[in-house]
Design a protein around this motif. Structure first.
Motif, PDB file in Angstrom:
ATOM      1  N   ASP A 130      17.651  12.638  -6.188  1.00  0.00           N
ATOM      2  CA  ASP A 130      17.582  13.197  -4.842  1.00  0.00           C
ATOM      3  C   ASP A 130      16.184  13.149  -4.244  1.00  0.00           C
ATOM      4  O   ASP A 130      16.027  12.878  -3.059  1.00  0.00           O
ATOM      5  N   THR A 131      15.152  13.406  -5.062  1.00  0.00           N
ATOM      6  CA  THR A 131      13.793  13.305  -4.485  1.00  0.00           C
ATOM      7  C   THR A 131      13.497  11.850  -4.143  1.00  0.00           C
ATOM      8  O   THR A 131      12.785  11.568  -3.181  1.00  0.00           O
ATOM      9  N   ALA A 132      14.058  10.910  -4.921  1.00  0.00           N
ATOM     10  CA  ALA A 132      13.868   9.491  -4.615  1.00  0.00           C
ATOM     11  C   ALA A 132      14.485   9.172  -3.254  1.00  0.00           C
ATOM     12  O   ALA A 132      13.874   8.527  -2.399  1.00  0.00           O
ATOM     13  N   ARG A 133      15.710   9.663  -3.054  1.00  0.00           N
ATOM     14  CA  ARG A 133      16.387   9.456  -1.767  1.00  0.00           C
ATOM     15  C   ARG A 133      15.549  10.021  -0.623  1.00  0.00           C
ATOM     16  O   ARG A 133      15.315   9.348   0.378  1.00  0.00           O
TER      17      ARG A 133
ATOM     18  N   GLY B  13       0.811  -1.231   0.000  1.00  0.00           N
ATOM     19  CA  GLY B  13       0.000   0.000   0.000  1.00  0.00           C
ATOM     20  C   GLY B  13       0.833   1.264   0.000  1.00  0.00           C
ATOM     21  O   GLY B  13       2.032   1.231   0.297  1.00  0.00           O
ATOM     22  N   PRO B  14       0.183   2.384  -0.339  1.00  0.00           N
ATOM     23  CA  PRO B  14       0.913   3.650  -0.536  1.00  0.00           C
ATOM     24  C   PRO B  14       1.580   4.206   0.721  1.00  0.00           C
ATOM     25  O   PRO B  14       2.460   5.061   0.623  1.00  0.00           O
ATOM     26  N   SER B  15       1.201   3.764   1.906  1.00  0.00           N
ATOM     27  CA  SER B  15       1.844   4.345   3.084  1.00  0.00           C
ATOM     28  C   SER B  15       3.146   3.618   3.433  1.00  0.00           C
ATOM     29  O   SER B  15       3.960   4.120   4.189  1.00  0.00           O
ATOM     30  N   LYS B  16       3.346   2.403   2.861  1.00  0.00           N
ATOM     31  CA  LYS B  16       4.557   1.650   3.182  1.00  0.00           C
ATOM     32  C   LYS B  16       5.299   1.132   1.962  1.00  0.00           C
ATOM     33  O   LYS B  16       6.449   0.734   2.061  1.00  0.00           O
ATOM     34  N   GLY B  17       4.608   1.111   0.836  1.00  0.00           N
ATOM     35  CA  GLY B  17       5.190   0.368  -0.274  1.00  0.00           C
ATOM     36  C   GLY B  17       5.573   1.149  -1.507  1.00  0.00           C
ATOM     37  O   GLY B  17       5.727   0.598  -2.582  1.00  0.00           O
ATOM     38  N   ARG B  18       5.771   2.456  -1.353  1.00  0.00           N
ATOM     39  CA  ARG B  18       6.078   3.261  -2.543  1.00  0.00           C
ATOM     40  C   ARG B  18       7.368   2.793  -3.225  1.00  0.00           C
ATOM     41  O   ARG B  18       8.290   2.305  -2.569  1.00  0.00           O
ATOM     42  N   ILE B  19       7.398   3.007  -4.554  1.00  0.00           N
ATOM     43  CA  ILE B  19       8.591   2.704  -5.338  1.00  0.00           C
ATOM     44  C   ILE B  19       9.175   4.027  -5.830  1.00  0.00           C
ATOM     45  O   ILE B  19       8.471   4.809  -6.454  1.00  0.00           O
TER      46      ILE B  19
ATOM     47  N   SER C 264       0.176   3.660 -10.866  1.00  0.00           N
ATOM     48  CA  SER C 264      -0.196   2.917  -9.657  1.00  0.00           C
ATOM     49  C   SER C 264      -0.189   3.856  -8.447  1.00  0.00           C
ATOM     50  O   SER C 264       0.582   4.808  -8.388  1.00  0.00           O
ATOM     51  N   PRO C 265      -1.051   3.582  -7.468  1.00  0.00           N
ATOM     52  CA  PRO C 265      -1.025   4.416  -6.252  1.00  0.00           C
ATOM     53  C   PRO C 265       0.284   4.316  -5.479  1.00  0.00           C
ATOM     54  O   PRO C 265       0.565   5.168  -4.640  1.00  0.00           O
ATOM     55  N   ILE C 266       1.103   3.303  -5.782  1.00  0.00           N
ATOM     56  CA  ILE C 266       2.362   3.178  -5.039  1.00  0.00           C
ATOM     57  C   ILE C 266       3.513   3.937  -5.716  1.00  0.00           C
ATOM     58  O   ILE C 266       4.640   3.893  -5.244  1.00  0.00           O
ATOM     59  N   ALA C 267       3.207   4.628  -6.820  1.00  0.00           N
ATOM     60  CA  ALA C 267       4.239   5.502  -7.387  1.00  0.00           C
ATOM     61  C   ALA C 267       4.408   6.686  -6.441  1.00  0.00           C
ATOM     62  O   ALA C 267       3.471   7.067  -5.741  1.00  0.00           O
ATOM     63  N   ALA C 268       5.590   7.267  -6.420  1.00  0.00           N
ATOM     64  CA  ALA C 268       5.774   8.471  -5.604  1.00  0.00           C
ATOM     65  C   ALA C 268       4.819   9.543  -6.122  1.00  0.00           C
ATOM     66  O   ALA C 268       4.577   9.631  -7.324  1.00  0.00           O
TER      67      ALA C 268
END
Lengths: 434, 309, 279
Positions: free
Chosen positions: A258-261, A187-193, A245-249
Motif C-alpha cells: 500500500d505504501t508503494a501504491r 533522479g529522485p523526484s521522478k524516478g523512484r522505484i 540508492s537515492p531513488i529508493a522510496a
C-alpha cells in the motif's frame, strides 16, 4: 469489633448478592453458548473462512454454487482479517483448537505445508483432485501440494508486475540493474522505484523472487537448504544497491504494497513492483498517472534466465475437523469451475488459475491490454518455500535476516549471505526465538 | 470504643463468638473474589510453568514431551530476548522519567490553579481514558510518511521515515506512552499535594525560604509516599508495553518489547513451550521490579496500610 | 495585588498548552476520519474534502458490517465484566473496610500485586485452556481474564471509599427503630453508591481498553471487541490500508470515553487516586 452489633442483617443480604452475581455469570455463559448454535435447516451449511474480498466475487460464486447444489449445501461466510499473517493466526488458533465449525478455509498459498503437516487438512480425494487440477498452471499446483499429495484446491492466483510510467521510460527495463540505472538517470523526484521491504511477508516475497530469478532457491527440499552462494549474493546485491540508492522510496524500510501504491500515485516514481490492485486504484485516485501507467513482466536478475514472478492468491482447504467433508469437496469443485473463476477475475481482478481461461475474450475486461502478461507471469512464477511445514518460522527468519535492506552492503555480500543462510538453517531446525 | 464489654466476665463468651462470626463472615465475603483472582492468575501461571518445560508446538502435534530447561536456555541465549529486555526497560525508564517531570509540573500547576481547574482536569483525563490502540493509531498516522501531518510541519524533512529506524520508532512509541499516561502521574501527585499542610509553607516563607527551597525541603519529602506509589504503578505498567508497538511497528527495527516477543512465540508460531518460557521469565522480571520498589517503599507501602485496628 | 493580571495570563497560557496537547491527536484522528480516499494521504492536518463514507461503510451490511458486532461485543463484555467485578469486589471491600479478620492486608496486597500482572504471562495458558474448555472466542472467554485487572482495581477503589463511610449512622438508624434492611437501603446505600459507581466507571474504562486478551482469545466477530477489530480492518483491496475506516472507528470508540470524562471527571479522579495517598 465496634460494629459487631449491627451485623446480623448482613450475611443474608451479602449472600443474596453473591447468588445474583453468580447467576449473572452463568447467564452470560449460557447466552454465549446459545449464540453459536447450529442452523435448524435440513441442508448442510458449509462455513467458509476467508478474508472479505472487497469485490464480492467469492460471495457471488458461492451463492451460485449453493443454488446449483439442489439443496445439498449452502455456503456461509465467516470473515478473516485482511492481512495474510493475521488471517493465518486466526485460522491456526481455531484449527489448533480442533474447532469443527470450519468447513472451507480460504488459505494463502504459503500455508499448505504447515496446515497439511499438522493434520488440519483433509487430503483432496482422487476424483475431486482430477477435476480441480485440470488445466491449472504447474506453478499454482505446486503451492497446493504437500509431499506429492493435493491438499488444497486453487481458486484464484495473483502475481506482481513491473508497473512503469510510459512518459518517463517508453520501453520497460528488462533487468533490475537496468531499472535502477534508468531510475538514477531520472533522479529522485521522478524516478523512484517502489517495492515492499518492511519486515513482513512482502519482503520474503521480494527476496524469494530475486533469489529464484538469480537461478537458485531457498530450499531444495522441505528440510534441506539450497541457497547457492554466487546467485544468492547476486540477488542480495541488487536488494542492497536498490535500498541504498537515492531513488529508493524514502520509506523503503517500512514499505508495503500500500505504501508503494501511495508513493507511485504521488508522482515521484517511475517504477513499482506490485499486484494488479494498483491499477483500479490509480484510475480512481490519480487519473493523470493512470493514463501513463503500463504493466510489464517482473524484472530479471540474470539476463540469461527468465524472471520468476511471485505467486499469491487463495487455495481452498477442507478442514480435517469438518463434519461435512463430502459436501465441502463437492462445493470446491463447483467454486473453481471456469465460469466462476472468470467471474471472480472480472469482479475483483483476481487472476484465474486455469491456463485455458486466458484464451477467452472476456478476460480482456479484467486485464485490459495485459492479460497475456498475467498468463506469462503466473506460468513462470516461482512459489516461496512453502513446502516446509515450518514455513512461518522460515518467513519470520528470512525477513528478520535481510531487514533493514539498507544494511546490505553491496561491497560485502558475504556477510549478508552468511546471515541469511544461518537464519534459514535455524528456522528449518526450528531453533530459538523469532 | 464505647460499647466494648471487656469488663464483664459474663459477656466475654458471646463477644468471642461474635469475633468468630465476624471472622467467618469476613472470610466468606472475601472468598469469591479471592478464589476468582487465584483462578485467573495463579493457576494460569503454574500452567505456564508446566508448559515451559515441555515441547509443545500446536503445528507439530506429534512432537511433544518433557524437555527440562531447554526452552529457558533457548530464550536466555537469544540476542532477541536481551534486545527485548533492553527495549522494554528503556521504554519504561525513559517514559516514566519524562512522565514524572511533566506530571509533577502538571500537579503543581493544578494545585496552584487560579481558575479553570476543571477544564484542565477534563483535558488531561481524555488521553488517559482513550483506548491505547486508538492513541497508538492516532500517533502512527500522524508520523506515517504517507499520510501524516508531521512531515508537513516546518523543520521536519518531508520524507522522514519515522518508523524506518530504531531510535525514531522508539521515540514515537515513547511519545505515545507519555501522552497517554502523564495525566495519571499528574493526578496522583496532585492528590498527594493536597495532603500537605499549607501551614508548613507559610512557616517556611516566614523563615525566608525561597520557592525552590520550599519545593526541595517540604514538597518533595512529604510527597514521597505518593511519588513512590505512582512510580511503582507506572513502571510496572510501562513494562507491559504491547499495544503501541503492535500497532506502530509490529516489532520491526528491533523495537520488540518482551510482551511482543511472547506474543510472537505463543500466537504467531503457536510454540506454546517456548512462548511459555518467555511468559514465565517476564513474570519473574516483573516480580523483581516490584520487589525492589517495595523495598524502597518500606513502610509507605500502601498495602501495609490495609490493617486497621 | 498588581501581579494578579500577569498570573492570569500565565495561567491562561498554561491551560491552552495543556488542552492543546491533550486533544491534538484526537482532533487529528477525527479530521483523518473525514478525509476522502483520494485525499487521505495529502498530509494536511485538516481535511480538504469532507466525507462521512468512512463512518457509513463501518455499518454497511448490518451484522456482517465491520463495526456493529464488535461494538455490541465491546459494550456487552465490558458491562458484564464490570457488574461481576464490582459485585464481587463490594463484598470483599466491605469485609476489609468493616470487619476484623486475619489475612485482610494479605488480600489487599495480593490484589495490588495481581493488578500489576503482565497479561502476556497468562495469555498462553489461557489460550491452551480455552481451547479445551470451548471458551475460546466466546464472551466468558474474555470476561474471565478481564477479572485479572478488574477485580483488584474495584477492590482497591471500594476499600478506599468504604473506609470513609460513617457506618455508625446505620446503628443510629436502627436505634431509632429502622429495620436492618431500612438502615441499609436508606442510610448506607446512598453513602456507598458513589464509591460503587466510581469503581464501575473505572473498571468499564479498563475493560473497554483491553487489547492483548481481545486479540489472542478471540478469532471472529462472535466475540471480537472494537480494539481488536480495529487492528484487523480491511481496505478497498486486500492490500489497501483502511486508514479512513480505522480513524472513523477510533473516533466512535472514543466518544463514550469523552462523555464519561465530561460527566464524571470528579469521580474518575477520586477513583484513580483512591488509596494511593490515603489510608
Amino acid at each position: 469489633m465496634r460494629f459487631v452489633t449491627s451485623l446480623p442483617g448482613y450475611p443474608a443480604l451479602m449472600l443474596r448478592g453473591i447468588v445474583i452475581a453468580l447467576s449473572l455469570a452463568a447467564t452470560a455463559l449460557v447466552l454465549a453458548a446459545c449464540g453459536s448454535g447450529a442452523s435448524s435447516n435440513a441442508r448442510v451449511t458449509l462455513t467458509w473462512f476467508i478474508f472479505n474480498e472487497p469485490s464480492g466475487g467469492p460471495q457471488k460464486v458461492a451463492k451460485r454454487c449453493s443454488e446449483q447444489s439442489n439443496g445439498a449445501y449452502e455456503i456461509k461466510f465467516e470473515y478473516l482479517p485482511s492481512q495474510a499473517d493475521q488471517q493465518r493466526e486466526q485460522l491456526v488458533r481455531r484449527l489448533g483448537a480442533e474447532d469443527d465449525s470450519l468447513d472451507l478455509l480460504g488459505m494463502d498459498v504459503v500455508w499448505t505445508g504447515e496446515f497439511a503437516n499438522a493434520g488440519w487438512l483433509a487430503p483432496v480425494p482422487e476424483k475431486t483432485a482430477r477435476v480441480v487440477s485440470d488445466q491449472v498452471f504447474d506453478s499454482v499446483l505446486q503451492t497446493a501440494r504437500f509431499e506429492d499429495r493435493l491438499y488444497t484446491i486453487p481458486i484464484w492466483s495473483n502475481t506482481q508486475f513491473l508497473w512503469y510510467r510510459k512518459d518517463r521510460t517508453p520501453t520497460p527495463p528488462k533487468t533490475w540493474d537496468e531499472m535502477i540505472d534508468e531510475a538514477e538517470k531520472l533522479g529522485p523526484s521522478k524516478g523512484r522505484i517502489q517495492v515492499q521491504a518492511n519486515r513482513y511477508e512482502g519482503l520474503v516475497v521480494l527476496v524469494n523472487q530475486l533469489i529464484e530469478s538469480a537461478g537458485t532457491s531457498i530450499l531444495a527440499a522441505p528440510k534441506e537448504i539450497d541457497l547457492q552462494r554466487e546467485p544468492t549474493e547476486r540477488a542480495l546485491g541488487i536488494l542492497g544497491r536498490l535500498s541504498r540508492s537515492p531513488i529508493a522510496a524514502s520509506n523503503i524500510t517500512t514499505s508495503t504494497e500500500d505504501t508503494a501504491r501511495l508513493g507511485f500515485e504521488s508522482g515521484n516514481s517511475a517504477f513499482m513492483i506490485n499486484y494488479s490492485f494498483v491499477y483500479p486504484s490509480a484510475k480512481a485516485n490519480a487519473p493523470k498517472i493512470f493514463e501513463q501507467m503500463r504493466a510489464a513482466k517482473y524484472p530479471q536478475v540474470d539476463p540469461s534466465i527468465p524472471s520468476k514472478p511471485p505467486i499469491g492468491g487463495i487455495n481452498i482447504g477442507v478442514s480435517a475437523y469438518s463434519k461435512h467433508q463430502q459436501e465441502a469437496f463437492a462445493a470446491t469443485e463447483c467454486l473453481v469451475k471456469p465460469d466462476n473463476q472468470l467471474e471472480i477475475a472480472k469482479l475483483g481482478g483476481l487472476p484465474p488459475v486455469r491456463a485455458d481461461i486466458y484464451d477467452r475474450p472476456e478476460i480482456q475486461d479484467a486485464y485490459p491490454g495485459f492479460a497475456e502478461i498475467v498468463r506469462e507471469s503466473i506460468k513462470d512464477a516461482a512459489p516461496r518455500p512453502s513446502q516446509s511445514p515450518a514455513y512461518q518460522d522460515l518467513s519470520l527468519a528470512i525477513s528478520r535476516a535481510v531487514h533493514p535492506t539498507t544494511a546490505i552492503d553491496p561491497k560485502n555480500l558475504g556477510a549478508a549471505y552468511d546471515k541469511l543462510r544461518d537464519a534459514v538453517q535455524k528456522a528449518i531446525d526450528r531453533k530459538g526465538l523469532l | 470504643m464505647t460499647a466494648i464489654p471487656i469488663g464483664k466476665r459474663s459477656k466475654k463468651a458471646p463477644a468471642s463468638d461474635k469475633t468468630k462470626a465476624e471472622r467467618k463472615l469476613g472470610l466468606m465475603l472475601c472468598a469469591p473474589a479471592v478464589v476468582a483472582m487465584l483462578l485467573v492468575t495463579v493457576y494460569p501461571i503454574l500452567y505456564a510453568v508446566a508448559l515451559s518445560v515441555q515441547k509443545v508446538d500446536l503445528r507439530f502435534p506429534e512432537e511433544s514431551g518433557f524437555v527440562g530447561l531447554a526452552n529457558y536456555k533457548a530464550v536466555l541465549t537469544s540476542d532477541l530476548w536481551w534486545q527485548g529486555v533492553f527495549n522494554t526497560s528503556l521504554i519504561a525508564v525513559v517514559s516514566v522519567s519524562i512522565e514524572l517531570v511533566l506530571g509533577m509540573g502538571l500537579a503543581l500547576v493544578m494545585h496552584r490553579a487560579i481558575f479553570g481547574r476543571g477544564v484542565v482536569r477534563t483535558a488531561v483525563l481524555i488521553p488517559y481514558g482513550v483506548v491505547t490502540v486508538v492513541a497508538a493509531f492516532a500517533w502512527f498516522f500522524a508520523f506515517d510518511p504517507s499520510s501524516g501531518f508531521v512531515n508537513n510541519l516546518p523543520f521536519v524533512p518531508d520524507d522522514k521515515a519515522w518508523f524506518g529506524g530504531h531510535n525514531s520508532s522508539l521515540s514515537v512509541i515513547i511519545m505515545a506512552e507519555v501522552w497517554k499516561t502523564t495525566p495519571f502521574m499528574g493526578l496522583l501527585l496532585l492528590a498527594g499535594l493536597a495532603t500537605i499542610d499549607e501551614g508548613l509553607y507559610e512557616a517556611a516563607r516566614v523563615d525566608g525560604a525561597t520557592a525552590w527551597q520550599r519545593f526541595w525541603r517540604i514538597t518533595l519529602p512529604l510527597l514521597k509516599p505518593a511519588l513512590l506509589v505512582a512510580l511503582l504503578f507506572r513502571t510496572l505498567d510501562a513494562f507491559r508495553v504491547f499495544d503501541s508497538i503492535f500497532v506502530m511497528t509490529r516489532g520491526a527495527q528491533d523495537t520488540e518489547s518482551v510482551s511482543i516477543l511472547g506474543y510472537n512465540q505463543l500466537i504467531s508460531r503457536l510454540n506454546l513451550g517456548l512462548g511459555s518460557a518467555v511468559s514465565v521469565l517476564i513474570f519473574v522480571l516483573v516480580l523483581l521490579i516490584a520487589f525492589v520498589f517495595v523495598r524502597i517503599l518500606g513502610t509507605s507501602n500502601p498495602a501495609s496500610q490495609g490493617e486497621r485496628s | 495585588m498588581n501581579r494578579a493580571p500577569r498570573d492570569y495570563l500565565k495561567w491562561t497560557v498554561g491551560i491552552i498548552v495543556v488542552v492543546f496537547i491533550a486533544v491534538l491527536p484526537l482532533v487529528w484522528i477525527f479530521s483523518l476520519s473525514l478525509k476522502t480516499p483520494a485525499t487521505v494521504s495529502d498530509k494536511s492536518f485538516f481535511p480538504k474534502e469532507f466525507t462521512l463514507d468512512n463512518y457509513s461503510t463501518l455499518f454497511q451490511g448490518g451484522f456482517d458490517s465491520p463495526l456493529l458486532r464488535p461494538l455490541i461485543n465491546s459494550v456487552s463484555i465490558a458491562l458484564i465484566a464490570t457488574v461481576i467485578a464490582v459485585t464481587l469486589a463490594s463484598f470483599t471491600a466491605y469485609a476489609i473496610a468493616r470487619l476484623d479478620f486475619p489475612g485482610k492486608s494479605a488480600i489487599l496486597a495480593g490484589a495490588l500485586a495481581i493488578a500489576m500482572f503482565p497479561q502476556i504471562s497468562v495469555v498462553g495458558p489461557l489460550f491452551d485452556m480455552w481451547r479445551a474448555l470451548h471458551l475460546y472466542d466466546t464472551y466468558p472467554g474474555l470476561i474471565i481474564p478481564y477479572l485479572t485487572f478488574s477485580l483488584p482495581l474495584a477492590i482497591y477503589i471500594l476499600v478506599a471509599f468504604f473506609r470513609e463511610i460513617p457506618w455508625e449512622l446505620e446503628q443510629a438508624a436502627q436505634v431509632d427503630g429502622a429495620t436492618p434492611w431500612q438502615a441499609f437501603s436508606k442510610v448506607i446505600l446512598p453513602l456507598a453508591a458513589p464509591g460503587v459507581f466510581t469503581a464501575a466507571i473505572l473498571v468499564f474504562i479498563f475493560a473497554w481498553n483491553d487489547f492483548i486478551f481481545a486479540i489472542t482469545l478471540t478469532s471472529s466477530d462472535a466475540s471480537r471487541t472494537v480494539p481488536a477489530a480495529l487492528a484487523f480492518f480491511q481496505g478497498d483491496s486486500q492490500f489497501t490500508a483502511p486508514t479512513g475506516n480505522i480513524a472513523a472507528a477510533a473516533v466512535l470508540v472514543t466518544i463514550p470515553i469523552i462523555i464519561f470524562v465530561l460527566i464524571f471527571q470528579r469521580r474518575i479522579v477520586a477513583g484513580l487516586t483512591a488509596g494511593a495517598v490515603k489510608g
